[in-house]
Design a protein around this motif. Sequence first.
Motif, PDB file in Angstrom:
ATOM      1  N   SER A  77      28.676  -4.626 -28.255  1.00 23.19           N
ATOM      2  CA  SER A  77      28.587  -3.205 -28.592  1.00 23.19           C
ATOM      3  C   SER A  77      28.608  -2.999 -30.103  1.00 23.19           C
ATOM      4  O   SER A  77      27.952  -2.096 -30.619  1.00 23.19           O
ATOM      5  CB  SER A  77      29.726  -2.417 -27.938  1.00 23.19           C
ATOM      6  N   GLN A  78      29.334  -3.852 -30.843  1.00 24.51           N
ATOM      7  CA  GLN A  78      29.352  -3.736 -32.302  1.00 24.51           C
ATOM      8  C   GLN A  78      28.022  -4.178 -32.898  1.00 24.51           C
ATOM      9  O   GLN A  78      27.556  -3.595 -33.879  1.00 24.51           O
ATOM     10  CB  GLN A  78      30.498  -4.563 -32.889  1.00 24.51           C
ATOM     11  N   GLU A  79      27.398  -5.200 -32.327  1.00 26.06           N
ATOM     12  CA  GLU A  79      26.097  -5.660 -32.824  1.00 26.06           C
ATOM     13  C   GLU A  79      25.018  -4.603 -32.615  1.00 26.06           C
ATOM     14  O   GLU A  79      24.190  -4.368 -33.480  1.00 26.06           O
ATOM     15  CB  GLU A  79      25.687  -6.953 -32.123  1.00 26.06           C
ATOM     16  N   SER A  80      25.045  -3.972 -31.436  1.00 28.36           N
ATOM     17  CA  SER A  80      24.036  -2.952 -31.151  1.00 28.36           C
ATOM     18  C   SER A  80      24.366  -1.623 -31.820  1.00 28.36           C
ATOM     19  O   SER A  80      23.486  -0.792 -32.000  1.00 28.36           O
ATOM     20  CB  SER A  80      23.889  -2.752 -29.646  1.00 28.36           C
ATOM     21  N   GLY A  81      25.614  -1.420 -32.194  1.00 27.08           N
ATOM     22  CA  GLY A  81      26.013  -0.177 -32.852  1.00 27.08           C
ATOM     23  C   GLY A  81      26.271   0.963 -31.887  1.00 27.08           C
ATOM     24  O   GLY A  81      26.503   2.092 -32.296  1.00 27.08           O
ATOM     25  N   LYS A  82      26.253   0.687 -30.589  1.00 25.82           N
ATOM     26  CA  LYS A  82      26.490   1.718 -29.586  1.00 25.82           C
ATOM     27  C   LYS A  82      27.803   1.429 -28.863  1.00 25.82           C
ATOM     28  O   LYS A  82      28.084   0.287 -28.518  1.00 25.82           O
ATOM     29  CB  LYS A  82      25.360   1.740 -28.554  1.00 25.82           C
ATOM     30  N   PRO A  83      28.630   2.454 -28.618  1.00 26.52           N
ATOM     31  CA  PRO A  83      29.860   2.221 -27.852  1.00 26.52           C
ATOM     32  C   PRO A  83      29.543   1.956 -26.382  1.00 26.52           C
ATOM     33  O   PRO A  83      28.468   2.301 -25.882  1.00 26.52           O
ATOM     34  CB  PRO A  83      30.639   3.531 -28.017  1.00 26.52           C
ATOM     35  N   ILE A  84      30.490   1.335 -25.689  1.00 30.35           N
ATOM     36  CA  ILE A  84      30.310   1.032 -24.273  1.00 30.35           C
ATOM     37  C   ILE A  84      30.452   2.326 -23.479  1.00 30.35           C
ATOM     38  O   ILE A  84      31.503   2.965 -23.499  1.00 30.35           O
ATOM     39  CB  ILE A  84      31.337  -0.007 -23.797  1.00 30.35           C
ATOM     40  N   GLN A  85      29.387   2.729 -22.799  1.00 35.73           N
ATOM     41  CA  GLN A  85      29.411   3.951 -22.000  1.00 35.73           C
ATOM     42  C   GLN A  85      28.732   3.686 -20.665  1.00 35.73           C
ATOM     43  O   GLN A  85      27.884   2.811 -20.544  1.00 35.73           O
ATOM     44  CB  GLN A  85      28.686   5.088 -22.718  1.00 35.73           C
ATOM     45  N   PHE A  86      29.118   4.489 -19.672  1.00 32.68           N
ATOM     46  CA  PHE A  86      28.547   4.367 -18.338  1.00 32.68           C
ATOM     47  C   PHE A  86      27.870   5.674 -17.967  1.00 32.68           C
ATOM     48  O   PHE A  86      28.335   6.749 -18.336  1.00 32.68           O
ATOM     49  CB  PHE A  86      29.648   4.063 -17.308  1.00 32.68           C
ATOM     50  N   GLU A  87      26.769   5.566 -17.239  1.00 30.69           N
ATOM     51  CA  GLU A  87      26.146   6.760 -16.693  1.00 30.69           C
ATOM     52  C   GLU A  87      27.000   7.265 -15.538  1.00 30.69           C
ATOM     53  O   GLU A  87      27.791   6.520 -14.972  1.00 30.69           O
ATOM     54  CB  GLU A  87      24.736   6.443 -16.205  1.00 30.69           C
ATOM     55  N   TYR A  88      26.835   8.523 -15.173  1.00 30.15           N
ATOM     56  CA  TYR A  88      27.649   9.096 -14.104  1.00 30.15           C
ATOM     57  C   TYR A  88      27.383   8.354 -12.793  1.00 30.15           C
ATOM     58  O   TYR A  88      26.232   8.144 -12.407  1.00 30.15           O
ATOM     59  CB  TYR A  88      27.343  10.585 -13.924  1.00 30.15           C
ATOM     60  N   ASP A  89      28.464   7.938 -12.141  1.00 29.54           N
ATOM     61  CA  ASP A  89      28.364   7.179 -10.900  1.00 29.54           C
ATOM     62  C   ASP A  89      29.466   7.652  -9.963  1.00 29.54           C
ATOM     63  O   ASP A  89      30.645   7.597 -10.308  1.00 29.54           O
ATOM     64  CB  ASP A  89      28.518   5.689 -11.192  1.00 29.54           C
ATOM     65  N   ASP A  90      29.081   8.116  -8.777  1.00 32.32           N
ATOM     66  CA  ASP A  90      30.066   8.628  -7.820  1.00 32.32           C
ATOM     67  C   ASP A  90      30.995   7.535  -7.301  1.00 32.32           C
ATOM     68  O   ASP A  90      32.111   7.820  -6.871  1.00 32.32           O
ATOM     69  CB  ASP A  90      29.356   9.278  -6.620  1.00 32.32           C
ATOM     70  N   GLU A  91      30.553   6.301  -7.330  1.00 31.66           N
ATOM     71  CA  GLU A  91      31.350   5.200  -6.807  1.00 31.66           C
ATOM     72  C   GLU A  91      32.571   4.889  -7.690  1.00 31.66           C
ATOM     73  O   GLU A  91      33.596   4.434  -7.200  1.00 31.66           O
ATOM     74  CB  GLU A  91      30.493   3.937  -6.705  1.00 31.66           C
ATOM     75  N   LEU A  92      32.453   5.126  -9.000  1.00 31.46           N
ATOM     76  CA  LEU A  92      33.536   4.804  -9.926  1.00 31.46           C
ATOM     77  C   LEU A  92      34.521   5.965 -10.039  1.00 31.46           C
ATOM     78  O   LEU A  92      34.143   7.123  -9.873  1.00 31.46           O
ATOM     79  CB  LEU A  92      32.959   4.497 -11.308  1.00 31.46           C
ATOM     80  N   PRO A  93      35.792   5.670 -10.333  1.00 30.02           N
ATOM     81  CA  PRO A  93      36.761   6.753 -10.526  1.00 30.02           C
ATOM     82  C   PRO A  93      36.375   7.624 -11.710  1.00 30.02           C
ATOM     83  O   PRO A  93      35.996   7.119 -12.772  1.00 30.02           O
ATOM     84  CB  PRO A  93      38.069   6.020 -10.818  1.00 30.02           C
ATOM     85  N   GLY A  94      36.448   8.935 -11.529  1.00 31.01           N
ATOM     86  CA  GLY A  94      36.092   9.860 -12.600  1.00 31.01           C
ATOM     87  C   GLY A  94      34.626   9.823 -12.945  1.00 31.01           C
ATOM     88  O   GLY A  94      34.228  10.264 -14.023  1.00 31.01           O
ATOM     89  N   GLY A  95      33.811   9.302 -12.052  1.00 31.92           N
ATOM     90  CA  GLY A  95      32.381   9.222 -12.302  1.00 31.92           C
ATOM     91  C   GLY A  95      32.010   8.186 -13.355  1.00 31.92           C
ATOM     92  O   GLY A  95      30.889   8.174 -13.849  1.00 31.92           O
ATOM     93  N   GLY A  96      32.956   7.344 -13.751  1.00 30.50           N
ATOM     94  CA  GLY A  96      32.681   6.329 -14.752  1.00 30.50           C
ATOM     95  C   GLY A  96      32.721   6.842 -16.178  1.00 30.50           C
ATOM     96  O   GLY A  96      32.323   6.142 -17.098  1.00 30.50           O
ATOM     97  N   GLN A  97      33.231   8.063 -16.378  1.00 33.55           N
ATOM     98  CA  GLN A  97      33.229   8.667 -17.702  1.00 33.55           C
ATOM     99  C   GLN A  97      34.481   8.329 -18.512  1.00 33.55           C
ATOM    100  O   GLN A  97      34.474   8.454 -19.732  1.00 33.55           O
ATOM    101  CB  GLN A  97      33.088  10.189 -17.579  1.00 33.55           C
ATOM    102  N   PHE A  98      35.553   7.928 -17.860  1.00 28.99           N
ATOM    103  CA  PHE A  98      36.803   7.624 -18.546  1.00 28.99           C
ATOM    104  C   PHE A  98      37.089   6.131 -18.376  1.00 28.99           C
ATOM    105  O   PHE A  98      37.690   5.700 -17.410  1.00 28.99           O
ATOM    106  CB  PHE A  98      37.948   8.473 -17.973  1.00 28.99           C
ATOM    107  N   TYR A  99      36.626   5.342 -19.348  1.00 30.49           N
ATOM    108  CA  TYR A  99      36.689   3.884 -19.276  1.00 30.49           C
ATOM    109  C   TYR A  99      37.496   3.354 -20.449  1.00 30.49           C
ATOM    110  O   TYR A  99      37.288   3.744 -21.595  1.00 30.49           O
ATOM    111  CB  TYR A  99      35.268   3.311 -19.322  1.00 30.49           C
ATOM    112  N   CYS A 100      38.426   2.462 -20.173  1.00 27.22           N
ATOM    113  CA  CYS A 100      39.201   1.804 -21.223  1.00 27.22           C
ATOM    114  C   CYS A 100      38.527   0.465 -21.519  1.00 27.22           C
ATOM    115  O   CYS A 100      38.466  -0.400 -20.647  1.00 27.22           O
ATOM    116  CB  CYS A 100      40.649   1.604 -20.768  1.00 27.22           C
ATOM    117  N   VAL A 101      38.030   0.310 -22.728  1.00 28.02           N
ATOM    118  CA  VAL A 101      37.293  -0.889 -23.113  1.00 28.02           C
ATOM    119  C   VAL A 101      38.217  -2.105 -23.155  1.00 28.02           C
ATOM    120  O   VAL A 101      37.850  -3.189 -22.707  1.00 28.02           O
ATOM    121  CB  VAL A 101      36.628  -0.687 -24.494  1.00 28.02           C
TER     122      VAL A 101
END
Length: 122
Positions: free
Chosen positions: A42-66
């Motif tokens: 993620s540091q090489e690409s310059g983008k933080p780790i993020q997930f698209e909205y997914d009903d299967e994950l808790p909170g839709g995958g929006q609250f992730y601890c890296v």
Amino acid sequence: MGTGPSAKKHGARSKIKKYKRKTWLCNRAKDTDQIQDEIEKSQESGKPIQFEYDDELPGGGQFYCVETGKHFTDAKALADHKKSRYYKKRVKELKEEKYTQATAEWAAGMTKEKLPPAHAKK
């Protein structure tokens, strides 16, 4: 099948090796080297780790601890997690240098240094 006496006893599966392994692997956290690799990418690409909205994950995958690799239901749960002992311990582990093959060989005594012969010819 589920009405027998062994199904009603507490701890009936405590001695079954397959059951223990299966339940342990389901709840196992990511290893520190896997998380360090994700952070490096993620540091090489310059983008933080993020997930698209997914009903299967808790909170839709929006609250992730890296640092721990876990998903949470809401922002409050994530904030509480970041105050926990487990989170702080994991952050300290991630600050340490990542193990490499060279480190493993050095620890095993398989060094690459050239030593002089014990009985040199004159």
